[in-house]
Design a protein around this motif. Structure first.
Motif, PDB file in Angstrom:
ATOM      1  N   VAL A 365       0.740  -1.320   0.074  1.00 37.23           N
ATOM      2  CA  VAL A 365      -0.052  -0.163  -0.023  1.00 37.23           C
ATOM      3  C   VAL A 365       0.873   1.216   0.012  1.00 37.23           C
ATOM      4  O   VAL A 365       0.357   2.543  -0.468  1.00 37.23           O
ATOM      5  N   MET A 366       2.046   1.146   0.387  1.00 40.47           N
ATOM      6  CA  MET A 366       2.851   2.375   0.570  1.00 40.47           C
ATOM      7  C   MET A 366       3.764   2.348  -0.951  1.00 40.47           C
ATOM      8  O   MET A 366       4.631   3.049  -0.991  1.00 40.47           O
ATOM      9  N   ASN A 367       3.728   1.263  -1.619  1.00 38.54           N
ATOM     10  CA  ASN A 367       4.305   1.167  -2.937  1.00 38.54           C
ATOM     11  C   ASN A 367       5.709   1.291  -2.650  1.00 38.54           C
ATOM     12  O   ASN A 367       6.449   2.025  -3.694  1.00 38.54           O
ATOM     13  N   VAL A 368       6.294   0.372  -1.870  1.00 38.49           N
ATOM     14  CA  VAL A 368       7.716   0.245  -1.675  1.00 38.49           C
ATOM     15  C   VAL A 368       7.864  -1.323  -1.808  1.00 38.49           C
ATOM     16  O   VAL A 368       7.276  -2.217  -1.469  1.00 38.49           O
ATOM     17  N   PRO A 369       8.869  -1.651  -2.744  1.00 38.21           N
ATOM     18  CA  PRO A 369       9.159  -2.960  -2.785  1.00 38.21           C
ATOM     19  C   PRO A 369       9.692  -3.881  -1.502  1.00 38.21           C
ATOM     20  O   PRO A 369      10.558  -3.307  -0.524  1.00 38.21           O
ATOM     21  N   PHE A 370       9.056  -4.964  -1.367  1.00 37.13           N
ATOM     22  CA  PHE A 370       9.189  -5.738  -0.204  1.00 37.13           C
ATOM     23  C   PHE A 370      10.430  -6.658  -0.365  1.00 37.13           C
ATOM     24  O   PHE A 370      10.695  -7.387  -1.468  1.00 37.13           O
ATOM     25  N   PRO A 371      11.502  -6.752   0.588  1.00 34.94           N
ATOM     26  CA  PRO A 371      12.894  -7.353   0.371  1.00 34.94           C
ATOM     27  C   PRO A 371      12.614  -8.736   0.429  1.00 34.94           C
ATOM     28  O   PRO A 371      11.823  -9.511   1.048  1.00 34.94           O
TER      29      PRO A 371
END
Length: 536
Positions: A365-371
């Motif tokens: 939802v924050m539009n940040v890739p999950f590592p």
């Protein structure tokens, strides 16, 4: 160094959640992005390369150079920091508290896992650069968790005077001379002891606060391998976080998504324990001597246990003017890390991986890739002396992972000239009662309960007799039992993994400057097994 491996599940020290994750159980597939394997990093690289901007790289480079201004930086670390400006450079991150003199041994394992993974990635993807990162938890406020380390069974604890509230990184290194002298006396003399004394003295007695001391310490141990140390309490880096912090504080996006994930995780299995629960607002307000939660109020926002209050507009202005005052908690810190770093993988312990598994939908939802999430290496290091003791007792190191009473019973049965195993008698008893059940069925079913009660009574009698015989045999073989107990307690202090109690200094006394190079060779981050390390 000889290396043997053990499945994490066999150790008995890792949760079902972590064991299922390592086995790629379908129940957890929705809670992570790419599983940690070399081939899966290709997709991770592509995703991060698309999302991480050149402007963020420039901010990161400038911040790191400023943070290293007073540190003797190695050529390899300097090269890595410069490479971070390039769009072909990515990071692998681990994080840890500012534990006194590194705290438990697994601090080393975390960083070694991180360094080794960057080496493996470079071999697999030579067209890219990979930088190992140690994220210092300078903003934590749990001083009691970090103000000591264990050495030879003693707890060496730092108790400075005054209030230790606020961020631990800012705590002044005052009152450590007495602890240093006590540690020096315990170390004794010799080359390895002198190295440890000098390392402690320079880190804590010649630096002002815990942040600078920990940077010096980690840099001395791992700088030659190119480790880059990041302090998140940085104004320029915090500015990059503020758009996401506003979504958390004003819109409660993190709370909503992580709460949903926690519920899904619990519904997947009753054995999955929730590691952390989100708050409606996942940020603290941070000033000198103060780190307290931000909360929503009827007329705006405030800070717990203070008279600090804002309207919505005032809070947004405060965030724009003073971003360093907004400190992420355990839910928001992972997002902060991924926002400011071109990161591919987070390496952590079982507890850390467990709470990261709650966060994927928040990242979406924050539009940040999950590592990629990788369990750090875990190991048991066995000295020559303890290896010899184990062999004399006709034990294998793997046996020592058993619960202590089970280990002793197993060994007593193995060496006893009496067969103290009533399994055949219990099986015979069960077969006899099957006949009695059948007889009761044919005659009077009301007797079934009485038959059952008699069966339970007789089984219990056999169990008690077996236990009494076992205790008698233990007394007879008391010396053997004591030697087994002593051996296991030495390798598993406090009935826990060695790495959670020992400080690296104990091993350094024996191994000296070979300790870290040997661990770098022995520990393989993508093997996903527990390592047992013994001297050749």
């Amino acid at each position: 160094m000889d290396v043997d491996c053990l499945n994490y599940k066999q150790t008995g020290f890792f949760s079902k959640l972590i064991c299922d994750y390592l086995e790629e159980k379908e129940t957890l597939s929705g809670f992570y992005n790419n599983f940690p394997s070399l081939k899966n990093f290709e997709a991770q690289i592509e995703e991060k390369q698309r999302s991480f901007s050149d402007s963020s790289r420039a901010v990161l480079y400038d911040s790191l150079m400023a943070q290293y201004a007073d540190t003797a930086i190695s050529n390899k670390t300097r090269e890595h920091i410069i490479q971070l400006k390039e769009p072909i450079t990515f990071t692998v991150v681990t994080g840890h508290q500012l534990n006194l003199f590194t705290g438990p041994l697994y601090f080393l394992y975390k960083i070694i896992s991180t360094i080794n993974l960057t080496v493996e990635l470079k071999k697999e993807y030579p067209q890219y650069n990979f930088v190992p990162i140690y994220w210092m938890a300078t903003e934590d406020h749990d001083f009691e968790e970090i103000n000591y380390f264990n050495f030879k069974g003693k707890k060496l604890q730092w108790n400075p005077e005054g209030n230790q509230g606020g961020a631990v990184g800012e705590i002044k290194n005052e009152g450590l001379q007495e602890l240093f002298e006590a540690f020096s006396n315990e170390l004794g003399g010799g080359k390895n002891a002198d190295f440890l004394k000098n390392l402690f003295r320079k880190a804590y007695l010649e630096h002002d606060n815990l942040t600078s001391a920990t940077r010096y310490l980690a840099n001395e141990l791992f700088g030659t391998y190119g480790l880059v140390i990041v302090d998140g309490q940085d104004i320029a880096l915090k500015k990059l976080l503020m758009p996401y912090a506003k979504k958390d504080i004003i819109e409660n996006l993190a709370y909503k998504r992580v709460t949903e994930s926690v519920e899904l995780l619990q519904s997947a299995s009753n054995d999955y324990k929730v590691q952390v629960n989100p708050r409606e607002i996942n940020y603290f307000y941070l000033k000198e001597g103060l780190r307290e939660r931000i909360i929503a109020k009827e007329d705006g926002f405030g800070v717990v246990d203070t008279k600090i209050n804002w309207s919505k507009e005032e809070l947004l202005n405060e965030m724009d003017q003073f971003p360093a005052r907004f400190s992420p908690n355990v839910i928001a810190r992972p997002l902060y890390q991924e926002v400011i770093l071109p990161n591919l993988c987070y390496i952590g312990g079982g507890g850390e991986i467990a709470y990261w598994l709650e966060l994927k939908s928040m990242f979406e939802v924050m539009n940040v890739p999950f590592p990629v999430l990788l369990l750090r290496n875990s190991a048991l290091i066995v000295s020559e002396k303890l290896k010899t003791k184990t062999e004399k007792l006709n034990l294998q190191i793997k046996d020592l992972f058993l619960e202590q009473n089970s280990l002793i019973n197993k060994k007593i049965r193995a060496i006893s000239n009496i067969d103290i195993d009533f399994s055949p008698q219990k099986e015979l008893l069960e077969n006899q009662f099957l006949d009695m059940y059948a007889l009761a069925e044919k005659t009077d079913k009301s007797f079934l309960g009485a038959v059952k009660a008699q069966e339970i009574k007789q089984k219990k009698g056999l169990d008690n007799l077996e236990k009494r015989l076992m205790q008698a045999q233990k007394r007879k073989l008391k010396d053997h039992v004591l030697r087994i107990t002593e051996l296991q307690n030495q390798l598993f202090p406090n009935h826990s993994l060695q790495e959670r109690t020992l400080n690296f200094s104990e091993l350094y006394l024996e191994w000296g400057e070979d300790l870290i190079p040997q661990l770098l060779v022995a520990l393989k981050p993508l093997h996903l097994e527990f390592s047992i390390l013994t001297k050749n």
